[in-house]
Design a protein around this motif. Structure first.
Motif, short mmCIF file in Angstrom:
data_model
loop_
_atom_site.label_atom_id
_atom_site.label_comp_id
_atom_site.label_asym_id
_atom_site.label_seq_id
_atom_site.Cartn_x
_atom_site.Cartn_y
_atom_site.Cartn_z
N GLU A 120 0.83 -1.20 0.00
CA GLU A 120 0.00 0.00 0.00
C GLU A 120 0.87 1.25 0.00
N GLU A 121 2.04 1.15 0.66
CA GLU A 121 2.95 2.28 0.76
C GLU A 121 4.38 1.77 0.82
N VAL A 122 5.28 2.50 0.17
CA VAL A 122 6.71 2.22 0.26
C VAL A 122 7.39 3.47 0.81
N GLN A 123 8.17 3.28 1.86
CA GLN A 123 9.02 4.34 2.40
C GLN A 123 10.45 3.99 2.00
N ASN A 124 11.07 4.84 1.20
CA ASN A 124 12.35 4.51 0.59
C ASN A 124 13.39 5.58 0.91
N PHE A 125 14.51 5.17 1.50
CA PHE A 125 15.62 6.08 1.72
C PHE A 125 16.76 5.70 0.80
N GLU A 126 17.27 6.67 0.03
CA GLU A 126 18.36 6.42 -0.90
C GLU A 126 19.51 7.40 -0.66
N THR A 127 20.71 6.86 -0.65
CA THR A 127 21.89 7.69 -0.41
C THR A 127 22.60 8.13 -1.69
N LEU A 128 22.44 7.35 -2.79
CA LEU A 128 23.24 7.63 -3.98
C LEU A 128 22.46 7.71 -5.28
N LEU A 181 15.84 11.40 0.11
CA LEU A 181 17.07 11.30 -0.67
C LEU A 181 18.18 12.13 -0.04
N ASP A 182 19.39 11.59 -0.02
CA ASP A 182 20.54 12.41 0.31
C ASP A 182 20.77 13.38 -0.86
N GLN A 215 11.57 14.18 -0.23
CA GLN A 215 12.28 15.06 0.68
C GLN A 215 13.78 14.83 0.53
N VAL A 216 14.54 15.90 0.65
CA VAL A 216 15.99 15.84 0.47
C VAL A 216 16.69 16.22 1.76
N PHE A 219 23.36 18.59 2.31
CA PHE A 219 24.72 18.37 2.80
C PHE A 219 24.97 19.08 4.12
N ARG A 220 24.37 20.24 4.28
CA ARG A 220 24.61 21.03 5.49
C ARG A 220 24.12 20.34 6.76
N GLU A 221 23.30 19.29 6.59
CA GLU A 221 22.78 18.58 7.75
C GLU A 221 23.88 17.80 8.47
N GLY A 222 24.98 17.53 7.77
CA GLY A 222 26.06 16.77 8.40
C GLY A 222 25.69 15.31 8.56
#
Length: 293
Positions: A120-128, A181-182, A215-216, A219-222
């Motif tokens: 029903e929903e995908v939560q996806n975190f991608e670094t590259l 996304l990063d 959402q992104v 870089f400033r987030e460290g």
């Protein structure tokens, strides 16, 4: 879903044989453990290796009715309704998904597609890289072509076609996607400047859909939680979620407490990221800078 041992009316709604097979395997593992039967003991009942039994319980392969009945007898499952439901799941799990027409895809990829098709929903975190559900055809082709195992041009095109068909889940509104996304994803020039510019445009267009959130994390987030590991959380309408982590030596599927932990991490990532509006502004600025370069 019947992971807690109960039977409900969701079987008719299950359209993905992979999803059904995955849930059947989880149920079989649960009842085996409740019966205090080891994997080796259960495997001996149906005359397979313990590794094969674990593949059945992981949903990677199906199981035929005679073997399933033998296991249920060994586990002491006498509930007629439960047995009938599990047998029905086994039958459904032997069917072929829509992706079968694309030929010999990696088994781990087939399993993920099957689960995604039922989510029903995908939560996806991608670094590259851009999430597969949001990639343009040219971006996907550039990505697939760089596989270390050097797929043939025909294999590349099959993989790209599958990725494009997967995106029908988004276009049809059957699936919600929350992508974090990063910022590195936006700068990594995959396929060349023109392809990357088109990809950024596609990200902006996708972010305007009601069922897509982008959402992104700037870089400033460290440093932030899980900054070295991309992952997917697949949530289903009628049962517990599943975490998927792709690895070089094998893919990992996690359930239960691991899903809760990853959800906490994902919420932390969303908090560290810019708002969807500010993220779209950043994507637009990076796209504009590329066009001027």
């Amino acid at each position: 879903m019947i992971l807690d041992g109960s039977v409900d009316g969701t079987m008719a709604a299950m359209e993905s044989p992979t999803f059904v097979r995955f849930q059947l395997g989880a149920q079989l593992r649960q009842v085996r453990e409740e019966a205090s039967v080891t994997a080796e003991q259960a495997a001996a009942v149906i005359e397979v290796s313990a590794s094969t039994l674990r593949r059945i319980e992981a949903g990677r392969v199906g199981i035929k009715a005679p073997a399933l009945n033998a296991l249920l007898d060994r586990y002491g499952v006498t509930d007629a309704e439960l047995r009938e439901t599990l047998l029905s799941m086994a039958k459904t799990g032997k069917q072929r998904g829509w992706w079968a027409k694309y030929g010999d895809l990696p088994s781990s990829y087939r399993q993920y597609i099957g689960l995604e098709s039922a989510a029903e929903e995908v939560q996806n975190f991608e670094t590259l890289v851009v999430p597969g559900l949001l990639q343009t055809e040219d971006y996907a082709r550039a990505m697939t072509s760089e596989d270390a195992f050097e797929p043939s041009p025909e294999a590349v095109e099959r993989r790209v076609a599958v990725r494009m068909q997967r995106q029908e889940l988004i276009a049809s509104g059957k699936l919600r996607l929350v992508a974090v996304l990063d910022e590195a994803v936006l700068h990594r020039q995959i396929g060349g400047a023109a392809i990357m510019a088109d990809q950024l445009t596609a990200l902006l267009d996708a972010s305007k859909r009601w069922n897509v959130t982008v959402q992104v994390i700037p870089f400033r987030e460290g440093a932030y939680a899980s900054m070295l590991t991309s992952f997917h959380i697949l949530n289903f309408a009628d049962g517990p979620g599943v975490v998927y982590i792709e690895g070089l030596t094998g893919d990992l599927y996690a359930e239960g407490e691991d899903v809760r932990r990853c959800t906490v991490v994902f919420n932390s990532l969303r908090a560290a990221a810019m708002s969807p509006t500010d993220s779209a502004t950043m994507i637009e600025e990076i796209r504009s800078a590329r066009r001027k370069a």
